[in-house]
Write a protein that holds these residues in place. Structure first.
Motif, PDB file in Angstrom:
ATOM      1  N   PRO A 191       0.823  -1.209   0.000  1.00 46.52           N
ATOM      2  CA  PRO A 191       0.000   0.000   0.000  1.00 46.52           C
ATOM      3  C   PRO A 191       0.860   1.264   0.000  1.00 46.52           C
ATOM      4  CG  PRO A 191      -0.779  -1.578   1.630  1.00 46.52           C
ATOM      5  CD  PRO A 191       0.549  -2.078   1.156  1.00 46.52           C
ATOM      6  N   VAL A 192       0.497   2.216  -0.833  1.00 41.78           N
ATOM      7  CA  VAL A 192       1.200   3.493  -0.872  1.00 41.78           C
ATOM      8  C   VAL A 192       0.174   4.596  -0.643  1.00 41.78           C
ATOM      9  CG1 VAL A 192       2.979   2.615  -2.429  1.00 41.78           C
ATOM     10  CG2 VAL A 192       0.953   3.726  -3.378  1.00 41.78           C
ATOM     11  N   PRO A 193       0.591   5.744  -0.124  1.00 45.56           N
ATOM     12  CA  PRO A 193      -0.357   6.838   0.132  1.00 45.56           C
ATOM     13  C   PRO A 193      -0.981   7.342  -1.164  1.00 45.56           C
ATOM     14  CG  PRO A 193       1.725   7.190   1.291  1.00 45.56           C
ATOM     15  CD  PRO A 193       1.958   6.057   0.346  1.00 45.56           C
ATOM     16  N   VAL A 194      -2.303   7.508  -1.136  1.00 41.59           N
ATOM     17  CA  VAL A 194      -3.033   8.060  -2.284  1.00 41.59           C
ATOM     18  C   VAL A 194      -4.036   9.079  -1.762  1.00 41.59           C
ATOM     19  CG1 VAL A 194      -2.780   6.014  -3.745  1.00 41.59           C
ATOM     20  CG2 VAL A 194      -4.730   6.180  -2.196  1.00 41.59           C
ATOM     21  N   GLU A 195      -4.399  10.006  -2.617  1.00 41.99           N
ATOM     22  CA  GLU A 195      -5.382  11.024  -2.232  1.00 41.99           C
ATOM     23  C   GLU A 195      -6.766  10.398  -2.152  1.00 41.99           C
ATOM     24  OE1 GLU A 195      -7.213  15.266  -3.894  1.00 41.99           O
ATOM     25  OE2 GLU A 195      -5.447  14.343  -4.844  1.00 41.99           O
ATOM     26  N   ASP A 196      -7.455  10.645  -1.062  1.00 39.37           N
ATOM     27  CA  ASP A 196      -8.802  10.116  -0.874  1.00 39.37           C
ATOM     28  C   ASP A 196      -9.812  11.154  -1.357  1.00 39.37           C
ATOM     29  OD1 ASP A 196     -11.104   8.883  -0.144  1.00 39.37           O
ATOM     30  OD2 ASP A 196     -10.758   8.951   2.027  1.00 39.37           O
ATOM     31  N   ASP A 197     -10.387  10.889  -2.529  1.00 42.45           N
ATOM     32  CA  ASP A 197     -11.375  11.822  -3.079  1.00 42.45           C
ATOM     33  C   ASP A 197     -12.799  11.327  -2.857  1.00 42.45           C
ATOM     34  OD1 ASP A 197     -11.496   9.722  -4.820  1.00 42.45           O
ATOM     35  OD2 ASP A 197     -10.837  10.841  -6.590  1.00 42.45           O
TER      36      ASP A 197
ATOM     37  N   ALA B 299       1.761   0.009  -7.929  1.00 40.25           N
ATOM     38  CA  ALA B 299       1.322   0.022  -6.528  1.00 40.25           C
ATOM     39  C   ALA B 299       0.395   1.208  -6.271  1.00 40.25           C
ATOM     40  CB  ALA B 299       2.530   0.066  -5.596  1.00 40.25           C
ATOM     41  N   TRP B 300       0.687   2.353  -6.877  1.00 39.07           N
ATOM     42  CA  TRP B 300      -0.199   3.522  -6.754  1.00 39.07           C
ATOM     43  C   TRP B 300      -1.582   3.201  -7.308  1.00 39.07           C
ATOM     44  CZ3 TRP B 300      -2.280   5.925 -11.122  1.00 39.07           C
ATOM     45  CH2 TRP B 300      -3.032   7.077 -10.874  1.00 39.07           C
ATOM     46  N   LEU B 301      -1.639   2.569  -8.478  1.00 34.61           N
ATOM     47  CA  LEU B 301      -2.925   2.248  -9.089  1.00 34.61           C
ATOM     48  C   LEU B 301      -3.711   1.259  -8.225  1.00 34.61           C
ATOM     49  CD1 LEU B 301      -4.887   2.438 -11.472  1.00 34.61           C
ATOM     50  CD2 LEU B 301      -3.622   0.566 -12.564  1.00 34.61           C
ATOM     51  N   TYR B 302      -3.061   0.190  -7.797  1.00 34.70           N
ATOM     52  CA  TYR B 302      -3.746  -0.787  -6.951  1.00 34.70           C
ATOM     53  C   TYR B 302      -4.217  -0.155  -5.640  1.00 34.70           C
ATOM     54  CZ  TYR B 302      -1.747  -4.551  -9.903  1.00 34.70           C
ATOM     55  OH  TYR B 302      -1.408  -5.399 -10.941  1.00 34.70           O
ATOM     56  N   SER B 303      -3.399   0.735  -5.078  1.00 33.99           N
ATOM     57  CA  SER B 303      -3.708   1.301  -3.763  1.00 33.99           C
ATOM     58  C   SER B 303      -4.905   2.241  -3.792  1.00 33.99           C
ATOM     59  CB  SER B 303      -2.487   2.044  -3.207  1.00 33.99           C
ATOM     60  OG  SER B 303      -1.407   1.161  -2.975  1.00 33.99           O
TER      61      SER B 303
ATOM     62  N   ILE C 138     -11.305  -2.188  -4.689  1.00 36.41           N
ATOM     63  CA  ILE C 138     -11.819  -3.482  -5.160  1.00 36.41           C
ATOM     64  C   ILE C 138     -11.105  -3.856  -6.451  1.00 36.41           C
ATOM     65  CG2 ILE C 138     -13.836  -4.775  -5.975  1.00 36.41           C
ATOM     66  CD1 ILE C 138     -15.570  -2.834  -4.322  1.00 36.41           C
ATOM     67  N   TYR C 139     -10.654  -5.097  -6.538  1.00 33.81           N
ATOM     68  CA  TYR C 139     -10.083  -5.623  -7.771  1.00 33.81           C
ATOM     69  C   TYR C 139     -11.004  -6.708  -8.295  1.00 33.81           C
ATOM     70  CZ  TYR C 139      -6.813  -7.233 -11.290  1.00 33.81           C
ATOM     71  OH  TYR C 139      -6.238  -7.566 -12.492  1.00 33.81           O
ATOM     72  N   LEU C 140     -11.463  -6.546  -9.534  1.00 33.06           N
ATOM     73  CA  LEU C 140     -12.382  -7.491 -10.160  1.00 33.06           C
ATOM     74  C   LEU C 140     -11.627  -8.326 -11.178  1.00 33.06           C
ATOM     75  CD1 LEU C 140     -15.311  -8.497 -10.602  1.00 33.06           C
ATOM     76  CD2 LEU C 140     -15.573  -6.645 -12.289  1.00 33.06           C
ATOM     77  N   CYS C 141     -11.637  -9.651 -10.999  1.00 28.27           N
ATOM     78  CA  CYS C 141     -10.935 -10.556 -11.910  1.00 28.27           C
ATOM     79  C   CYS C 141     -11.938 -11.523 -12.534  1.00 28.27           C
ATOM     80  CB  CYS C 141      -9.843 -11.328 -11.169  1.00 28.27           C
ATOM     81  SG  CYS C 141      -8.924 -12.454 -12.236  1.00 28.27           S
TER      82      CYS C 141
ATOM     83  N   GLY D   8      -3.613  -3.942  -0.862  1.00 27.17           N
ATOM     84  CA  GLY D   8      -4.750  -3.626  -0.009  1.00 27.17           C
ATOM     85  C   GLY D   8      -6.101  -3.639  -0.678  1.00 27.17           C
ATOM     86  N   ALA D   9      -6.216  -4.180  -1.902  1.00 25.73           N
ATOM     87  CA  ALA D   9      -7.511  -4.263  -2.571  1.00 25.73           C
ATOM     88  C   ALA D   9      -8.231  -5.544  -2.178  1.00 25.73           C
ATOM     89  CB  ALA D   9      -7.328  -4.215  -4.080  1.00 25.73           C
TER      90      ALA D   9
END
Length: 339
Positions: free
Chosen positions: A164-170, A233-237, A241-244, A262-263
Motif C-alpha cells: 500500500p502506498v499513500p493516495v489522495e482520498d477523493d 502500486a499507486w494504481l492498486y492502492s 476493489i479488484y475485479l478478476c 490492499g484491494a
C-alpha cells in the motif's frame, strides 16, 4: 549449477517476468544462468552486447542472455539443468544432448486451452520432462489429464514493489479491472457484472489498465495504458476493489499484486487463484463463468464496507506471508539440483 532457461522473449509480461526473476535470483545465489531467447531478426554485435544483460525494465539482472535465430537442441549450452518455459520450447529441450543437463518443463498455464493447437500442446505435457508448475491447479491438471507428477512453486509477489502506498482520498469507490483482448480474460463478463452493480450504485467508478488501450466505447471512467512498473502500486492502492473475471489463469499475478496493495478481490474460480483466493476469507469467489455470482460478489464488496475491509486485510496478509521469493528460489534451486 549451470542452468539454462529457454525464454520466449524479454517483454514485460507476467510469465516472462517470473522467468527472469527466477533466473536473476538463481544467478545472485551463485549459479551460472543463461536465458536463451530467439530473436526475430539477426542482431548486430552491438545489439547483442547491449542486451546481453537483460531488458531495460530489469537493468540489474545477473543472468546472461544468449540470442539465437531459433531454439535448437544442438545449440543449447552445456549445463546441469535446462528448462523449457512454453510449449514451443519443449521439443528442443527434450532433444537436447545429455551435456545440457537435467531436463525440466516450467509450466505457467494450461496452454492447451488458448495457445496453439490443443492436441499439439497436450503432446508436450506427455513428454517425460520433470514438471514444475506455479499453482496447485496446474499440478492437478498434470496429474489428472496427463498422469504426470508436478512440483509446485507458486510465484510470489514482490513485496518491496507491491505494498500500500499513500493516495489522495477523493471519496470515490473505484473498481479496478485488467483489460485484455483475449476472450478468456473475461472482460465482457467483468463489464456486465460492473454494469449490474452500478445500476444500483451510480457513484461507482470503473478503472481499467493494460498494455493496450480498449475501444472508446468501453465504459472505463479512466484507463491506464502500459503503466510503468513503479506506478502499479499507486494504481492498486487507489482502487479498493479488484475485479478478476478471467475464466482460467495459471496463477493470476495482477490479482495477487492488487491484494498485496490492499484491494479486496472479487474473482471467478479460474483455477490458479485457488492458492490465494479463499472464498469469504481472502476474496469473494464466484464459480467459473457464473456471471450472476460474480455480480453478487461485487455488490457485496460495494455495499458492505466492513466486509470489504476485512477481505482486503486478510487477503493482503495471506499473499504477504504465504508466498516469499526467498523460499520460492530455494525450492526451485533444490528441484533443479535433484538427481
Amino acid at each position: 549449477m549451470k542452468i539454462t532457461f529457454l525464454c520466449p522473449h524479454l517483454r514485460i509480461a507476467g510469465g516472462v517476468r517470473a522467468i527472469l526473476v527466477h533466473a536473476d535470483r538463481l544467478a545472485r545465489r551463485g549459479h551460472d544462468v543463461t536465458l536463451v531467447v530467439p530473436a526475430r531478426r539477426v542482431l548486430t554485435a552491438w545489439w547483442r552486447n547491449r542486451f546481453s544483460r537483460g531488458p531495460e525494465w530489469m537493468p540489474s539482472m545477473q543472468a546472461r542472455v544468449q540470442w539465437v535465430p531459433e531454439w535448437s537442441a544442438a545449440a543449447l549450452p552445456e549445463g546441469d539443468a535446462v528448462v523449457a518455459t512454453s510449449w514451443q520450447s519443449v521439443e528442443p529441450v527434450a532433444a537436447a544432448p545429455t551435456r545440457c543437463g537435467r531436463k525440466f518443463y516450467f509450466i505457467q498455464h494450461y496452454e492447451s486451452l488458448y495457445h496453439g493447437e490443443a492436441a499439439r500442446v497436450d503432446a508436450t505435457y506427455r513428454i517425460p520432462l520433470r514438471k514444475i508448475v506455479i499453482s496447485t491447479w496446474l499440478a492437478d491438471v498434470m496429474a489428472e489429464r496427463f498422469d504426470t507428477p508436478a512440483a509446485v512453486v507458486v510465484t510470489p509477489v514482490d513485496r518491496a514493489q507491491f505494498r500500500p502506498v499513500p493516495v489522495e482520498d477523493d471519496g470515490r469507490l473505484r473498481v479496478l479491472m485488467l483489460f485484455h483482448e483475449y476472450p478468456w480474460k473475461g472482460v465482457a463478463d467483468g463489464l456486465e457484472a460492473f454494469a449490474r452493480v452500478r445500476a444500483r450504485h451510480p457513484e461507482l467508478t470503473l478503472v481499467g489498465f493494460g498494455v493496450k488501450s480498449p475501444p472508446r466505447k468501453l465504459p472505463f471512467a479512466e484507463f491506464h495504458e502500459n503503466l510503468p512498473q513503479e506506478r502499479l502500486a499507486w494504481l492498486y492502492s487507489r482502487c479498493p476493489i479488484y475485479l478478476c473475471p478471467s475464466w482460467d489463469e495459471g496463477l493470476g499475478m495482477p490479482a495477487m499484486e492488487a491484494m498485496a496493495c490492499g484491494a479486496a478481490l472479487c474473482t471467478y474460480d479460474n483455477g490458479g487463484c485457488r492458492d490465494y483466493a479463499i472464498d469469504g476469507r481472502t476474496a469473494l469467489v464466484a464459480p467459473r463463468r457464473d456471471l450472476d455470482a460474480l455480480a453478487w460478489g461485487l455488490a457485496r464488496l460495494v455495499e458492505d464496507p466492513e466486509l470489504r475491509r476485512r477481505i482486503a486485510r486478510q487477503g493482503q496478509d495471506f499473499v504477504g506471508t504465504q508466498f516469499d521469493w526467498e523460499r520460492a528460489t530455494a525450492r526451485l534451486e533444490s528441484l533443479l539440483a535433484a538427481r
